[in-house]
Design a protein around this motif. Structure first.
Motif, PDB file in Angstrom:
ATOM      1  N   LEU A  19       5.346  -3.008  -9.087  1.00 25.85           N
ATOM      2  CA  LEU A  19       4.498  -3.828  -9.943  1.00 25.85           C
ATOM      3  C   LEU A  19       3.130  -4.102  -9.326  1.00 25.85           C
ATOM      4  N   GLU A  20       3.012  -4.070  -8.008  1.00 23.61           N
ATOM      5  CA  GLU A  20       1.741  -4.356  -7.346  1.00 23.61           C
ATOM      6  C   GLU A  20       0.835  -3.132  -7.254  1.00 23.61           C
ATOM      7  N   ASN A  21       1.421  -1.960  -7.012  1.00 25.71           N
ATOM      8  CA  ASN A  21       0.606  -0.785  -6.724  1.00 25.71           C
ATOM      9  C   ASN A  21       0.852   0.397  -7.656  1.00 25.71           C
ATOM     10  N   ALA A  36       6.571   8.802  -3.239  1.00 24.71           N
ATOM     11  CA  ALA A  36       7.706   8.060  -3.781  1.00 24.71           C
ATOM     12  C   ALA A  36       8.211   7.025  -2.780  1.00 24.71           C
ATOM     13  N   ARG A  37       8.191   7.383  -1.490  1.00 23.93           N
ATOM     14  CA  ARG A  37       8.639   6.425  -0.475  1.00 23.93           C
ATOM     15  C   ARG A  37       7.674   5.246  -0.373  1.00 23.93           C
ATOM     16  N   VAL A  38       6.362   5.518  -0.450  1.00 20.64           N
ATOM     17  CA  VAL A  38       5.375   4.445  -0.398  1.00 20.64           C
ATOM     18  C   VAL A  38       5.558   3.493  -1.573  1.00 20.64           C
ATOM     19  N   ALA A  39       5.922   4.043  -2.747  1.00 19.47           N
ATOM     20  CA  ALA A  39       6.087   3.217  -3.947  1.00 19.47           C
ATOM     21  C   ALA A  39       7.237   2.227  -3.816  1.00 19.47           C
ATOM     22  N   CYS A  40       8.082   2.386  -2.811  1.00 17.98           N
ATOM     23  CA  CYS A  40       9.179   1.446  -2.590  1.00 17.98           C
ATOM     24  C   CYS A  40       8.711   0.162  -1.908  1.00 17.98           C
ATOM     25  N   HIS A  41       7.420   0.096  -1.560  1.00 15.67           N
ATOM     26  CA  HIS A  41       6.954  -1.018  -0.736  1.00 15.67           C
ATOM     27  C   HIS A  41       5.645  -1.600  -1.265  1.00 15.67           C
ATOM     28  N   SER A  42       5.510  -2.908  -1.139  1.00 15.68           N
ATOM     29  CA  SER A  42       4.231  -3.579  -1.304  1.00 15.68           C
ATOM     30  C   SER A  42       4.058  -4.512  -0.118  1.00 15.68           C
ATOM     31  N   GLY A  43       2.837  -4.940   0.114  1.00 16.35           N
ATOM     32  CA  GLY A  43       2.609  -5.831   1.255  1.00 16.35           C
ATOM     33  C   GLY A  43       1.209  -5.716   1.804  1.00 16.35           C
ATOM     34  N   ILE A  44       1.032  -4.909   2.850  1.00 10.86           N
ATOM     35  CA  ILE A  44      -0.275  -4.765   3.490  1.00 10.86           C
ATOM     36  C   ILE A  44      -1.059  -3.690   2.748  1.00 10.86           C
ATOM     37  N   ASN A  45      -1.990  -4.124   1.894  1.00 10.56           N
ATOM     38  CA  ASN A  45      -2.825  -3.168   1.166  1.00 10.56           C
ATOM     39  C   ASN A  45      -4.042  -2.764   1.988  1.00 10.56           C
ATOM     40  N   ARG A  46      -4.718  -3.749   2.574  1.00 11.46           N
ATOM     41  CA  ARG A  46      -5.853  -3.502   3.466  1.00 11.46           C
ATOM     42  C   ARG A  46      -5.820  -4.541   4.577  1.00 11.46           C
ATOM     43  N   LEU A  47      -6.255  -4.130   5.753  1.00 13.37           N
ATOM     44  CA  LEU A  47      -6.263  -5.039   6.896  1.00 13.37           C
ATOM     45  C   LEU A  47      -7.476  -4.752   7.763  1.00 13.37           C
ATOM     46  N   SER A  48      -8.179  -5.803   8.137  1.00 10.23           N
ATOM     47  CA  SER A  48      -9.296  -5.685   9.073  1.00 10.23           C
ATOM     48  C   SER A  48      -8.951  -6.526  10.296  1.00 10.23           C
ATOM     49  N   GLY A  49      -8.976  -5.908  11.451  1.00 14.73           N
ATOM     50  CA  GLY A  49      -8.648  -6.694  12.630  1.00 14.73           C
ATOM     51  C   GLY A  49      -8.317  -5.856  13.829  1.00 14.73           C
ATOM     52  N   ASN A  50      -7.888  -6.571  14.871  1.00 14.38           N
ATOM     53  CA  ASN A  50      -7.431  -5.978  16.123  1.00 14.38           C
ATOM     54  C   ASN A  50      -6.017  -6.488  16.359  1.00 14.38           C
TER      55      ASN A  50
END
Length: 366
Positions: free
Chosen positions: A165-167, A178-192
């Protein structure tokens, strides 16, 4: 020495308190003082930048206390559009679905029970400035703590055949998409984010059968006992790309004939990672700056890795350990290339990581 506005305010308040209670004062025992809260609660200081922080003055205001919280956030987005659109358009500096801040279970790597607390020791706000007097400018704002203890959970997991539903996309196992579609969470991250990783996964090779490969210091496999660290650094990143990951082969035909070392290049979307543990992590912070800034460590012994322009998360030490991946299928040629670094590219393996449950009752997400 000039005093800041906050220092003047605190001195004025303390003067009023002392003058009001100057009569009838009596000494207190150590036990009595321990029962009094709020002593020296607010602290402030100015740090003149040197070395990596040269050219900046830092003004820190904090609490000499522990802040405990348990929170669930449906959508966390910071820095959308704006300056960093040239790096990744139509995106945010930090974009996370279903964030959970909770405690640890005592192992230092796993989430605790529902209602456990994420604890920040000595939280503070810090301003990075340039210039002086009427030309002084604020170039960065940092929200941090001396230490962080807890689990930072993120995302949710879909079952085979379900629509993400998110992506978008349908969860499955037939392809990386198909494996990626099983997950939502970290869409973008900026950091160390400096992570200690460990895990194991079966590797299937035609004619040679299945070999078990592990890496890092894994409590699930005594053959892998060497810590493996990865730095995830960048602006608006959405995947980890790591070459020459050392693998130990401990079960199968290859190890039986004396071949126990292999390599792989890991290309993994961050959506597969559903959280990380912060077990007494020093200098955990979230910041926003108009230019690259190196902020001083809490104890002022050095400086963090420079934070890029925009929103930035700094996590110097986290644990993402003991995951078990699905079978990776390699051809004979790919298996031969695995015997030398950097090894074949293994893309978007299913890590079988489950987001932590931080919900009371029957709520799906809270």
């Amino acid at each position: 020495m000039k005093k800041t506005i906050i220092q003047r305010l605190l001195l004025g308040i303390s003067g009023v308190v002392i003058s009001s209670w100057s009569f009838g004062m009596a000494p207190m025992t150590d036990t009595e003082m321990q029962d009094v809260s709020g002593q020296g609660l607010i602290v402030s200081e100015t740090i003149a930048g040197t070395g990596a922080g040269a050219g900046y003055n830092y003004y820190r205001m904090g609490l000499d206390a522990r802040l405990s919280l348990n929170a669930n956030i449906d959508k966390m987005q910071l820095g959308c559009g704006g300056f960093n659109e040239s790096i990744a358009s139509n995106a945010c500096d930090i974009d996370l679905d279903f964030v959970r801040l909770m405690g640890l279970d005592g192992s230092g790597t796993e989430p605790g029970a529902v209602g456990s607390d994420f604890v920040l020791t000595r939280p503070y706000i810090e301003l990075a400035t340039t210039g002086s007097g009427t030309t002084r400018e604020v170039v960065g704002l940092k929200i941090g703590s001396q230490q962080a203890d807890g689990f930072f959970g993120v995302g949710r997991r879909y079952s085979n055949g379900q629509l993400n539903l998110e992506n978008g996309g349908t969860c499955g196992s037939g392809s990386p998409a198909a494996r990626v579609a099983c997950h939502s969470g970290i869409n973008r991250l900026s950091g160390n984010i400096r992570s200690e990783l460990s895990g194991q996964l079966p590797v299937s090779i035609p004619l040679l059968g299945t070999q078990n490969a592990c890496f890092g210091d894994s409590s699930n496999n005594s053959d892998c006992n060497t810590p493996y660290y990865v730095n995830i650094v960048g602006t608006r990143i959405n995947e980890l790309y790591q070459e020459s990951v050392p693998l130990t082969l401990d079960d199968g035909f290859l190890s039986a004939i004396g071949i126990d070392q292999a390599y792989a290049t890991i290309q993994q979307r961050l959506r597969f990672v559903h959280g990380f543990a912060l077990d007494g992590t020093d200098d955990f912070f979230l910041s926003f700056q108009r230019e690259k800034v190196a902020y001083p460590n809490y104890d002022k012994s050095g400086y963090s890795a420079p934070a890029n322009a925009g929103w930035w998360m700094n996590v110097p030490s986290v644990n993402v350990k003991n995951f078990t991946g699905d079978t990776v299928n390699l051809s004979i040629v790919e298996a031969l290339t695995a015997l030398r670094a950097p090894g074949p590219v293994v893309r978007d393996s299913e890590l079988n990581v489950i987001p932590p449950d931080n919900c009371f009752g029957g709520a799906v997400f809270c």
